[in-house]
Design a protein around this motif. Structure first.
Motif, PDB file in Angstrom:
ATOM      1  N   LEU A 136       0.837  -1.206   0.000  1.00 18.64           N
ATOM      2  CA  LEU A 136       0.000   0.000   0.000  1.00 18.64           C
ATOM      3  C   LEU A 136       0.869   1.253   0.000  1.00 18.64           C
ATOM      4  N   GLY A 137       1.907   1.255   0.848  1.00 23.67           N
ATOM      5  CA  GLY A 137       2.772   2.437   0.932  1.00 23.67           C
ATOM      6  C   GLY A 137       3.470   2.737  -0.382  1.00 23.67           C
ATOM      7  N   LEU A 138       3.980   1.710  -1.054  1.00 21.28           N
ATOM      8  CA  LEU A 138       4.690   1.939  -2.311  1.00 21.28           C
ATOM      9  C   LEU A 138       3.735   2.426  -3.406  1.00 21.28           C
ATOM     10  N   LEU A 139       2.494   1.925  -3.402  1.00 19.86           N
ATOM     11  CA  LEU A 139       1.507   2.409  -4.378  1.00 19.86           C
ATOM     12  C   LEU A 139       1.124   3.858  -4.081  1.00 19.86           C
ATOM     13  N   GLN A 140       1.006   4.179  -2.810  1.00 16.50           N
ATOM     14  CA  GLN A 140       0.682   5.569  -2.448  1.00 16.50           C
ATOM     15  C   GLN A 140       1.827   6.507  -2.823  1.00 16.50           C
ATOM     16  N   GLU A 141       3.052   6.031  -2.671  1.00 16.14           N
ATOM     17  CA  GLU A 141       4.191   6.851  -3.095  1.00 16.14           C
ATOM     18  C   GLU A 141       4.097   7.125  -4.596  1.00 16.14           C
ATOM     19  N   LYS A 142       3.749   6.076  -5.364  1.00 18.15           N
ATOM     20  CA  LYS A 142       3.630   6.227  -6.808  1.00 18.15           C
ATOM     21  C   LYS A 142       2.546   7.229  -7.173  1.00 18.15           C
ATOM     22  N   ALA A 143       1.487   7.286  -6.335  1.00 22.86           N
ATOM     23  CA  ALA A 143       0.380   8.231  -6.564  1.00 22.86           C
ATOM     24  C   ALA A 143       0.650   9.596  -5.932  1.00 22.86           C
ATOM     25  N   GLN A 144       1.906   9.798  -5.445  1.00 18.91           N
ATOM     26  CA  GLN A 144       2.318  11.053  -4.809  1.00 18.91           C
ATOM     27  C   GLN A 144       1.551  11.348  -3.520  1.00 18.91           C
ATOM     28  N   GLN A 145       1.025  10.309  -2.879  1.00 17.57           N
ATOM     29  CA  GLN A 145       0.419  10.459  -1.550  1.00 17.57           C
ATOM     30  C   GLN A 145       1.519  10.173  -0.520  1.00 17.57           C
ATOM     31  N   LEU A 146       2.481  11.089  -0.435  1.00 20.94           N
ATOM     32  CA  LEU A 146       3.746  10.795   0.231  1.00 20.94           C
ATOM     33  C   LEU A 146       3.608  10.631   1.744  1.00 20.94           C
ATOM     34  N   ASN A 147       2.776  11.443   2.388  1.00 16.75           N
ATOM     35  CA  ASN A 147       2.609  11.314   3.841  1.00 16.75           C
ATOM     36  C   ASN A 147       1.991   9.972   4.194  1.00 16.75           C
ATOM     37  N   LEU A 148       0.944   9.586   3.455  1.00 19.29           N
ATOM     38  CA  LEU A 148       0.307   8.295   3.697  1.00 19.29           C
ATOM     39  C   LEU A 148       1.272   7.154   3.419  1.00 19.29           C
ATOM     40  N   ALA A 149       2.053   7.312   2.352  1.00 20.11           N
ATOM     41  CA  ALA A 149       3.012   6.272   1.990  1.00 20.11           C
ATOM     42  C   ALA A 149       4.010   6.049   3.124  1.00 20.11           C
ATOM     43  N   GLU A 150       4.569   7.135   3.638  1.00 16.60           N
ATOM     44  CA  GLU A 150       5.562   7.007   4.708  1.00 16.60           C
ATOM     45  C   GLU A 150       4.933   6.384   5.959  1.00 16.60           C
ATOM     46  N   GLN A 151       3.710   6.782   6.283  1.00 15.13           N
ATOM     47  CA  GLN A 151       3.031   6.223   7.459  1.00 15.13           C
ATOM     48  C   GLN A 151       2.866   4.715   7.332  1.00 15.13           C
ATOM     49  N   ASN A 152       2.449   4.241   6.158  1.00 15.25           N
ATOM     50  CA  ASN A 152       2.207   2.806   5.988  1.00 15.25           C
ATOM     51  C   ASN A 152       3.505   2.012   5.962  1.00 15.25           C
ATOM     52  N   LEU A 153       4.561   2.573   5.370  1.00 14.30           N
ATOM     53  CA  LEU A 153       5.850   1.886   5.374  1.00 14.30           C
ATOM     54  C   LEU A 153       6.410   1.809   6.792  1.00 14.30           C
ATOM     55  N   GLU A 154       6.253   2.893   7.580  1.00  9.80           N
ATOM     56  CA  GLU A 154       6.690   2.859   8.970  1.00  9.80           C
ATOM     57  C   GLU A 154       5.848   1.871   9.779  1.00  9.80           C
ATOM     58  N   LYS A 155       4.555   1.775   9.460  1.00  9.43           N
ATOM     59  CA  LYS A 155       3.684   0.810  10.128  1.00  9.43           C
ATOM     60  C   LYS A 155       4.178  -0.617   9.877  1.00  9.43           C
ATOM     61  N   ALA A 156       4.588  -0.886   8.634  1.00 11.74           N
ATOM     62  CA  ALA A 156       5.105  -2.217   8.307  1.00 11.74           C
ATOM     63  C   ALA A 156       6.338  -2.535   9.147  1.00 11.74           C
ATOM     64  N   VAL A 157       7.243  -1.565   9.297  1.00 14.62           N
ATOM     65  CA  VAL A 157       8.456  -1.771  10.111  1.00 14.62           C
ATOM     66  C   VAL A 157       8.088  -2.001  11.587  1.00 14.62           C
ATOM     67  N   SER A 158       7.094  -1.260  12.049  1.00 13.73           N
ATOM     68  CA  SER A 158       6.711  -1.390  13.459  1.00 13.73           C
ATOM     69  C   SER A 158       6.095  -2.759  13.755  1.00 13.73           C
ATOM     70  N   LEU A 159       5.423  -3.346  12.764  1.00 15.90           N
ATOM     71  CA  LEU A 159       4.821  -4.667  12.955  1.00 15.90           C
ATOM     72  C   LEU A 159       5.875  -5.762  13.020  1.00 15.90           C
ATOM     73  N   ASP A 160       6.941  -5.585  12.247  1.00 15.64           N
ATOM     74  CA  ASP A 160       8.002  -6.606  12.232  1.00 15.64           C
ATOM     75  C   ASP A 160       9.295  -5.928  11.790  1.00 15.64           C
ATOM     76  N   ALA A 161      10.122  -5.599  12.768  1.00 16.08           N
ATOM     77  CA  ALA A 161      11.354  -4.858  12.486  1.00 16.08           C
ATOM     78  C   ALA A 161      12.346  -5.670  11.675  1.00 16.08           C
ATOM     79  N   LYS A 162      12.148  -6.994  11.619  1.00 17.71           N
ATOM     80  CA  LYS A 162      13.068  -7.843  10.864  1.00 17.71           C
ATOM     81  C   LYS A 162      12.514  -8.247   9.486  1.00 17.71           C
ATOM     82  N   PHE A 163      11.364  -7.687   9.113  1.00 21.04           N
ATOM     83  CA  PHE A 163      10.770  -8.006   7.802  1.00 21.04           C
ATOM     84  C   PHE A 163      11.479  -7.167   6.738  1.00 21.04           C
ATOM     85  N   LEU A 164      12.338  -7.816   5.984  1.00 22.27           N
ATOM     86  CA  LEU A 164      13.209  -7.080   5.068  1.00 22.27           C
ATOM     87  C   LEU A 164      12.462  -6.227   4.045  1.00 22.27           C
ATOM     88  N   PRO A 165      11.379  -6.725   3.409  1.00 18.75           N
ATOM     89  CA  PRO A 165      10.689  -5.853   2.444  1.00 18.75           C
ATOM     90  C   PRO A 165      10.241  -4.526   3.051  1.00 18.75           C
TER      91      PRO A 165
END
Length: 752
Positions: free
Chosen positions: A162-191
């Protein structure tokens, strides 16, 4: 007896099942241990026992994926889903591979199919979203990714998508929030780390990106991906030394993973450090002698560096172990092509294609070998297959366009132009191909626009300048045409089309001396070009310098004995100066040097006809027609000889019709067909053809003679007299003169 056979059969079946299962289990053990080459051999053994063993095909595909052998993985996944359509993980892997190869529509369709039976499968849902994202359907893709989040709200993967698609759509704040959410769920999830790091990198937030990639390395020290990303970050940041050091560390930290220890060599290749790349892959080949991918990469670099002997020696080592290794065969065939040993390349590349029929590169190289061996149909077939397998293969698309232009197949050329513009909109080849199609249709404004765009993208494109010259020439803008042709020759001093254009525009302005002088200047610059010597001969003939023309044409044939145009023009020049034996020799040379071409037979036939050897001329025309049944000139001349020398009238009529169909604007063909009708007594069919012939060639006495005979047979006395008188006026010493006078006398004698 029957029971014994059944028991025996059952025992064999049991043995087969046991053997295939043993191979399969062994392959699984190797796979779990990360020994993918060994696992590959065991799964292949299992498939050899039972070709419909779907599980073995799938595990083999997974081995190929781990080894980055995508074409082989594609083939095995295709077999797997055909044998076991309900293997949803295989279906998903196959769809993912389609996505990776750029077949986004097919990937989307397969993901949607999986979701029909498994509507809560998050992997298929996310692949559907990313496919729509690549297809430009961003709003739909984001909605689909949000559905993925709903299906797995506690997993990081949907948030990354979702974050990468939002980045592509220039929804940059939402994109960053979702990518950070992914890291917070699993700090060792490489993608998640990779996605967020790449997001920061694209924003120019170098330190933030560096932190994410380093966190990825700490999360999984055995995965080369974050080290590769960190190196790319440093390189883009202008810190090349750090980029190189990162990959050197990767090689030490993960010494047994091919994806890690190959990174440094690939870095040298990408940064243009060929010497370092060659040294690195030579070292890797010694350190990992069983890694065929490294050895093949080394061979490829040697080929690119024109070290063909070394490349061949290493290639032969691989083929000694496995004579059917498709990639090794391809590398050897490519080497032979580059060494211009095209006849030797053909069987090698054919073998490569048999071993891996889905490799577009093998079809492309085989097409090159066929083309250079004169097998144009084979070349076209192979190049079409290569673009079917990989539509974005520009070289194949471009070569197909060249063949289509050569054949005059505008429909196919238009399709090739469309494909080129679709898959490479910023490449010049598509605009050039479309410009040529538009030229053929007479759409000169559109053609000129495309050709100028070609030059913007490729300022050294001689063909684009030449075709702009052709357009200007057609519109009689002679000064502009001359300028374009000169620019073409500046880019490619060996371009025969550009020099021919210059010659034509001078001759159209009735400046044969200028034409000759311009060719002489280019010949002085490029003396070893056969086509230029031919043009020199042509301009010398136009300037009535027959001896000098013959010398230039002879030189053209010394440079290229297969130069058909030079052979035929030399023969014509010799005929014109009465050197009939020499002319015959020139045509005979053309026959031998251009076996399979009908034209030399037609020219020699016409010469023998002129000499009075009509039987020999007939034989030559028949040979020409055997080679090319629709050869219009041969059909016309043979038909006329049959009519004049008592041959089969039906054959003559059939040949005359072929000639007229092939040369509908030729007064000669119209006269021959009319003469055949006359001989058959079909005077009304002959009349309009002869009227057409004299209109187009009003100085031809024979046509008027034939027209007079038809008028005579149709009782049109006044018209017959006029036609006969015109024939005598044009050629009073014609061999038919006495016949014409007798016919006139009959017409002037009143009926008794």
């Amino acid at each position: 007896m029957i029971a014994g056979v059944l028991l025996s059969s059952g025992g064999c079946s049991g043995d087969s099942n046991a053997r295939k299962q043993k191979y399969f289990e062994s392959g699984q053990q190797y796979f779990q241990a990360g020994k993918y080459q060994e696992a590959t051999i065991q799964f292949l053994n299992a498939i050899q026992v039972d070709t419909s063993f779907a599980a073995a095909h799938y595990q083999l595909a997974r081995c190929y994926l781990r080894q980055k052998l995508l074409s082989s993985a594609y083939r095995e996944l295709a077999v797997t889903v055909q044998l076991d359509p309900k293997n949803w993980q295989a279906q998903l892997d196959f769809a993912g591979l389609l996505f990776r190869s750029g077949q986004f529509s097919d990937a989307r369709a397969r993901a949607a199919s999986i979701l029909e039976d498994n509507p809560t499968e998050p992997g298929a849902q996310l692949l559907l979203a990313t496919s729509d994202g690549e297809l430009g359907n961003l709003r739909l893709a984001i909605d689909e990714a949000q559905r993925g989040v709903e299906l797995a709200p506690d997993k990081p993967a949907p948030y990354v998508t979702l974050g990468l698609l939002q980045e592509k759509a220039q929804q940059l704040n939402l994109a960053e929030q979702n990518l950070e959410k992914a890291v917070s769920l699993d700090a060792k999830f490489l993608p998640a780390r990779m996605g967020l790091g790449t997001f920061y990198q694209r924003r120019g937030r170098w330190q933030d990106a560096e932190a994410q990639f380093r966190a990825g390395i700490e999360a999984d020290n055995s995965d080369p991906l974050p080290r590769s990303a960190l190196s790319a970050l440093y390189f883009g940041w202008g810190k090349k030394d750090l980029a190189e050091k990162t990959l050197q560390e990767a090689k030490k930290a993960i010494p047994n993973d091919p994806a890690a220890y190959r990174l440094l060599g690939d870095f040298y290749v990408a940064s243009g450090e060929t010497g370092k790349a060659l040294n690195e892959f030579a070292l890797l080949s010694q350190e990992h002698p069983d890694d065929l991918a490294v050895k093949k990469r080394h061979i490829g670099l040697l080929i690119g560096n024109k070290q063909y002997d070394k490349a061949t020696a290493l290639d032969d080592e691989i083929l000694k172990q496995n004579s059917k290794d498709a990639e090794a065969l391809l590398l050897k065939g490519e080497t032979l092509n580059l060494e211009q040993r095209f006849a030797e390349a053909v069987p090698v590349l054919e073998a490569s294609g048999r071993s891996n029929p889905d490799d577009p590169a093998a079809h492309f190289q085989l097409g090159l070998a066929y083309f250079r061996n004169g097998n144009l149909d084979g070349a076209e077939r192979e190049w079409r297959e290569s673009v079917r397998l990989k539509p974005s293969l520009l070289e194949a698309q471009q070569n197909l366009a060249m063949l289509e232009l050569r054949k005059g197949d505008m429909r196919q050329l238009e399709q090739s132009a469309s494909d080129l513009l679709k898959y490479a909109p910023s490449a010049p080849q598509g605009y050039l191909a479309r410009g040529l199609v538009r030229m053929k249709r007479g759409e000169f404004a559109g053609a000129e626009s495309d050709l100028r765009r070609t030059i913007e993208l490729d300022p050294r494109n001689a063909m684009a300048y030449t075709r702009l010259g052709d357009i200007s020439l057609t519109q009689q803008r002679f000064a502009e045409a001359e300028n374009f042709y000169e620019q073409a020759l500046a880019q490619d001093p060996r371009s025969p089309e550009a020099l021919q254009g210059l010659v034509t525009q001078f001759l159209l302005q009735k400046q044969p001396v200028k034409a000759r002088q311009r060719v002489e200047a280019q010949v002085a610059r490029v003396p070893d070009q056969s086509s230029f010597q031919y043009l020199l001969g042509k301009t010398l003939l136009a300037d009535h310098k027959t001896a000098e023309a013959a010398a230039a044409l002879t030189k053209a044939l010394e440079l290229d004995p297969k130069n058909l145009s030079a052979s035929l023009l030399l023969g014509q020049a010799q005929e014109a100066s009465g050197q009939l034996d020499q002319a015959a020799s020139a045509y005979e040379h053309a026959m031998q040097a251009n076996a399979g071409n009908a034209q030399p037979y037609v020219f020699l036939g016409a010469l023998e006809e002129h000499r009075g050897n009509w039987q020999k001329a007939q034989d030559l025309y028949r040979k020409a027609l055997k080679l090319q049944p629709d050869q219009s000139a041969a059909a016309n001349n043979l038909s006329y000889l049959l009519l004049e020398h008592g041959g089969d009238i039906n054959d003559a009529l059939s040949l005359a019709q072929i000639a007229h169909d092939g040369m509908p604007q030729s007064p000669n063909a119209a006269d021959t067909l009319a003469w055949a009708y006359y001989k058959m007594g079909s005077y009304n069919s002959a009349l309009p053809l002869l009227q057409e012939a004299v209109k187009k060639a009003p100085q031809n006495a024979t046509y008027y003679y034939h027209l007079g005979l038809v008028y005579q047979k149709t009782k049109k006395v006044a018209q017959a007299k006029n036609s006969f008188q015109r024939a005598l006026q044009l050629d009073p010493k014609s061999p038919r003169a006495e016949e014409i006078r007798r016919a006139l006398a009959e017409l002037n004698t009143p009926p008794s």
